[in-house]
Design an enzyme around this catalytic site. Structure first.
Site, short mmCIF file in Angstrom:
data_model
loop_
_atom_site.label_atom_id
_atom_site.label_comp_id
_atom_site.label_asym_id
_atom_site.label_seq_id
_atom_site.Cartn_x
_atom_site.Cartn_y
_atom_site.Cartn_z
N TRP A 170 0.92 -1.09 0.04
CA TRP A 170 0.13 -0.11 -0.25
C TRP A 170 1.01 1.21 -0.02
CZ3 TRP A 170 -4.56 -0.29 -2.08
CH2 TRP A 170 -5.19 -1.59 -2.09
N LYS A 206 -12.92 -1.91 6.02
CA LYS A 206 -12.17 -2.91 7.06
C LYS A 206 -12.66 -2.86 8.54
CE LYS A 206 -8.88 -2.92 3.38
NZ LYS A 206 -8.23 -1.99 2.72
N ASP A 246 -2.17 6.49 6.13
CA ASP A 246 -3.21 5.74 5.62
C ASP A 246 -3.55 4.76 6.47
OD1 ASP A 246 -4.68 3.69 4.13
OD2 ASP A 246 -3.30 3.66 2.78
C1 LIG Z 1 -7.67 -1.42 1.45
C2 LIG Z 1 -6.66 -0.60 1.67
C3 LIG Z 1 -6.44 0.54 0.61
C4 LIG Z 1 -7.36 0.36 -0.61
O1 LIG Z 1 -8.71 1.02 -0.33
P1 LIG Z 1 -9.88 1.21 -1.60
O2 LIG Z 1 -10.89 1.70 -0.57
O3 LIG Z 1 -10.09 0.01 -2.04
O4 LIG Z 1 -9.17 2.30 -2.48
C5 LIG Z 1 -5.60 1.41 0.60
N1 LIG Z 1 -4.55 1.35 1.99
C6 LIG Z 1 -4.67 0.24 2.66
C7 LIG Z 1 -3.90 0.48 3.86
C8 LIG Z 1 -5.88 -0.42 2.74
O5 LIG Z 1 -5.69 -1.46 3.77
#
Ligand SMILES: *Cc1c(COP(=O)(O)O)cnc(C)c1O
Length: 359
Positions: free
Chosen positions: A102, A195, A171
């Site tokens: 990521w 999540k 993030d």
């Molecule tokens: C799932 C995830 C993403 C992507 O999220 P989207 O909503 O599909 O764009 C980005 N960063 C992390 C750390 C994630 O777990």
């Protein structure tokens, strides 16, 4: 009805109590004669739902009035562009930490807008550790520092926050609401909802208000934090149903004791699973112990020829979505807030049995 244990990395398990409440009021929300999905986002009813969700999130996370909380569409991935577009503020460089898949995606997207200074990377280590802070090569003139507190794919988590003289951007897609954090240490926190927050389609951005208003002219309005902050996230139609569902999840978190109680549960779940993996020769987790994620637990079998059988039999045992990410292989158990300790117990029991049969 037969609800099974779901270890999906995302969209992930939701609390059953929340799903039941949503089901109960699905057709007719609080005797108003319509579903939340059918409401005008400008109606008094929906604005009430939206404001209560924000207030509960602020309460749970301890978010002060110095921050705006935005409820947006576009996913965490869209924030990979929104962050540089809003925060560069005339500068041409940003600091990024590379601790996994990521991070890499965020770095690649930021590279479209600025010069990315990768301050540290664990790629040579196959993303199984976090580079020590004193080894980071931070550009002090860069606009901000971006990192990924929990790498959902590699299962690597920061249990500390870098302290630097520039806005810290995180993030938090797969770690938000899993334990208390000090919001004041961050300039921007963003997270896709699917999540720990609610259904996919909703993205939460928590941004310090003094960072608003600096978007470059070419920033699309829908990526401009100031536009959304000024409009209470209703500049256009927000992800209304997801916002409502997130509100139910926030209430559920409050009801079970807030993030301190949640963190204790998560700690117990993760310890059980890691302890089992560490004491059974048939399984292995590659991550350095101090940086092991409490949300996403990747593990390998002693013989990867058995992966298919493991997946088939675990599914038959009612344990869903244990396949590891294609870039890592093996297995991964995501044990977010809504995954119960009973689910982890069932997984450990299955793994013990499988190792006995096949080890
Ligand atoms: C799932 C995830 C993403 C992507 O999220 P989207 O909503 O599909 O764009 C980005 N960063 C992390 C750390 C994630 O777990």
């Amino acid at each position: 009805m037969n609800r099974l244990y779901n270890f999906c990395a995302g969209p992930a398990a939701l609390p059953e109590a929340v799903l039941l409440q949503a089901q109960n009021e699905f057709l007719d929300w609080q005797q108003k004669g319509l579903s939340v999905m059918e409401m005008s986002h400008r109606s008094g009813e929906f604005v009430g739902i939206a404001e209560a969700a924000e207030a509960d999130l602020r309460d749970i996370m301890g978010i002060s009035d110095d921050y705006a909380v935005l409820f947006l569409q576009g996913g965490a991935s869209q924030q990979f562009s929104a962050v540089p577009l809003n925060l560069l503020n005339g500068k041409s460089r940003a600091n990024y930490v590379n601790t996994g898949q990521w991070s890499k995606k965020a770095i690649k997207e930021a590279g479209r807008y600025c010069d990315v200074n990768v301050v540290a990377s664990s790629e040579d280590d196959n993303f199984s550790s976090i580079p020590a802070f004193d080894s980071w090569n931070i550009d002090k003139d860069a606009a901000y520092l971006h990192f990924t507190p929990n790498e959902t794919i590699g299962g690597v988590e920061f249990f500390w926050t870098p302290e630097v003289s520039m806005p810290v951007v995180a993030d938090m897609s797969s770690t938000i609401l899993s334990r208390p954090i000090e919001v004041d240490k961050f300039g921007v926190i963003y997270a896709g909802a699917q999540k720990n927050i609610g259904p996919s389609g909703l993205t939460i951005v928590i941004v310090r208000k003094d960072l608003l208003g600096n978007a470059s002219d070419m920033t699309p309005s829908m990526l401009n934090y100031q536009v959304h902050a000024d409009a209470g996230s209703m500049s256009n139609t927000p992800p209304a149903y997801g916002w409502y569902m997130a509100g139910l999840v926030f209430k559920w978190i409050k009801q079970i004791g807030g993030l301190t109680a949640i963190a204790e549960m998560n700690q117990r779940k993760a310890s059980k699973l890691y302890e089992f993996i560490d004491t059974n020769d048939f399984y292995a987790n590659p991550v350095e112990p101090v940086s092991r994620s409490s949300m996403n637990v990747p593990f390998m079998l002693a013989d990867d020829a058995l992966d298919k059988l493991f997946l088939k039999q675990s599914e038959e045992a009612g344990l869903l979505n244990l396949k590891g990410h294609r870039s890592v292989g093996g297995m991964r158990a995501s044990i977010y807030n809504a995954v119960s300790e009973a689910a982890v117990d069932a997984l450990v029991a299955f793994m013990a049995d499988f190792a006995k049969q096949n080890g």
